[in-house]
Design a protein around this motif. Structure first.
Motif, PDB file in Angstrom:
ATOM      1  N   GLU A  35      10.394  44.176  74.431  1.00  0.00           N
ATOM      2  CA  GLU A  35      11.177  43.012  74.863  1.00  0.00           C
ATOM      3  C   GLU A  35      12.339  43.405  75.774  1.00  0.00           C
ATOM      4  O   GLU A  35      13.113  42.546  76.193  1.00  0.00           O
ATOM      5  N   ARG A  36      12.474  44.706  76.075  1.00  0.00           N
ATOM      6  CA  ARG A  36      13.544  45.230  76.942  1.00  0.00           C
ATOM      7  C   ARG A  36      14.930  44.819  76.429  1.00  0.00           C
ATOM      8  O   ARG A  36      15.815  44.451  77.188  1.00  0.00           O
ATOM      9  N   ARG A  37      15.126  44.920  75.109  1.00  0.00           N
ATOM     10  CA  ARG A  37      16.407  44.547  74.499  1.00  0.00           C
ATOM     11  C   ARG A  37      17.312  45.740  74.276  1.00  0.00           C
ATOM     12  O   ARG A  37      18.438  45.577  73.799  1.00  0.00           O
ATOM     13  N   ILE A  38      16.821  46.953  74.591  1.00  0.00           N
ATOM     14  CA  ILE A  38      17.612  48.166  74.405  1.00  0.00           C
ATOM     15  C   ILE A  38      17.253  49.146  75.520  1.00  0.00           C
ATOM     16  O   ILE A  38      16.130  49.146  76.019  1.00  0.00           O
ATOM     17  N   THR A  39      18.228  49.947  75.901  1.00  0.00           N
ATOM     18  CA  THR A  39      17.996  50.960  76.931  1.00  0.00           C
ATOM     19  C   THR A  39      17.186  52.099  76.327  1.00  0.00           C
ATOM     20  O   THR A  39      17.448  52.534  75.210  1.00  0.00           O
ATOM     21  N   PHE A  40      16.193  52.557  77.068  1.00  0.00           N
ATOM     22  CA  PHE A  40      15.378  53.671  76.600  1.00  0.00           C
ATOM     23  C   PHE A  40      14.985  54.552  77.775  1.00  0.00           C
ATOM     24  O   PHE A  40      15.138  54.181  78.937  1.00  0.00           O
ATOM     25  N   VAL A  41      14.470  55.747  77.453  1.00  0.00           N
ATOM     26  CA  VAL A  41      14.066  56.721  78.467  1.00  0.00           C
ATOM     27  C   VAL A  41      12.606  57.065  78.222  1.00  0.00           C
ATOM     28  O   VAL A  41      12.204  57.339  77.090  1.00  0.00           O
ATOM     29  N   ASP A  56      25.559  50.901  71.196  1.00  0.00           N
ATOM     30  CA  ASP A  56      25.866  49.649  71.893  1.00  0.00           C
ATOM     31  C   ASP A  56      25.068  48.486  71.308  1.00  0.00           C
ATOM     32  O   ASP A  56      25.584  47.381  71.147  1.00  0.00           O
ATOM     33  N   PHE A  57      23.785  48.732  71.005  1.00  0.00           N
ATOM     34  CA  PHE A  57      22.937  47.689  70.429  1.00  0.00           C
ATOM     35  C   PHE A  57      23.493  47.235  69.084  1.00  0.00           C
ATOM     36  O   PHE A  57      23.575  46.043  68.791  1.00  0.00           O
ATOM     37  N   ILE A  58      23.887  48.199  68.261  1.00  0.00           N
ATOM     38  CA  ILE A  58      24.454  47.874  66.942  1.00  0.00           C
ATOM     39  C   ILE A  58      25.763  47.108  67.101  1.00  0.00           C
ATOM     40  O   ILE A  58      25.994  46.098  66.431  1.00  0.00           O
ATOM     41  N   ALA A  59      26.622  47.555  68.011  1.00  0.00           N
ATOM     42  CA  ALA A  59      27.914  46.892  68.233  1.00  0.00           C
ATOM     43  C   ALA A  59      27.726  45.462  68.737  1.00  0.00           C
ATOM     44  O   ALA A  59      28.488  44.564  68.371  1.00  0.00           O
ATOM     45  N   ALA A  60      26.708  45.243  69.571  1.00  0.00           N
ATOM     46  CA  ALA A  60      26.463  43.905  70.109  1.00  0.00           C
ATOM     47  C   ALA A  60      26.056  42.921  69.020  1.00  0.00           C
ATOM     48  O   ALA A  60      26.290  41.721  69.136  1.00  0.00           O
ATOM     49  N   GLY A  61      25.479  43.418  67.939  1.00  0.00           N
ATOM     50  CA  GLY A  61      25.056  42.548  66.854  1.00  0.00           C
ATOM     51  C   GLY A  61      26.080  42.408  65.747  1.00  0.00           C
ATOM     52  O   GLY A  61      25.844  41.712  64.756  1.00  0.00           O
ATOM     53  N   LEU A  62      27.216  43.041  65.915  1.00  0.00           N
ATOM     54  CA  LEU A  62      28.256  43.015  64.889  1.00  0.00           C
ATOM     55  C   LEU A  62      28.856  41.617  64.765  1.00  0.00           C
ATOM     56  O   LEU A  62      29.261  41.016  65.747  1.00  0.00           O
ATOM     57  N   VAL A  63      28.875  41.121  63.561  1.00  0.00           N
ATOM     58  CA  VAL A  63      29.456  39.800  63.284  1.00  0.00           C
ATOM     59  C   VAL A  63      30.684  40.026  62.412  1.00  0.00           C
ATOM     60  O   VAL A  63      30.596  40.613  61.336  1.00  0.00           O
TER      61      VAL A  63
END
Length: 74
Positions: A35-41, A56-63
């Motif tokens: 789904e291209r929701r996270i940066t990968f190599v 960054d992915f974890i921080a973006a979901g922090l509530v």
């Protein structure tokens, strides 16, 4: 250290490592890739995640919790 050199110095994590860190099955990180929701190599046929991208992915979901004020009737 610049942004680009920081990203190069990132530790690369496998799908299994990301799944373990998130407490999920390996299917979840694979779905994030799809789904291209996270940066990968891509390294040939293998896929790796920069550790900073996972953070960054974890921080973006922090509530953050909300504070409820109780009013007392005087």
């Amino acid at each position: 250290m610049t942004n680009s050199s920081k990203r190069v110095a990132d530790r690369l994590l496998s799908v299994a490592q990301v799944a373990e860190r998130l407490g999920t099955s390996e299917r979840f990180p694979r779905r994030l890739i799809e789904e291209r929701r996270i940066t990968f190599v891509r390294l040939g046929r293998k896929v790796r995640f920069p550790e900073s991208a996972l953070n960054d992915f974890i921080a973006a979901g922090l509530v953050h919790p909300i504070t409820i004020h109780t009013w007392s009737a005087a």
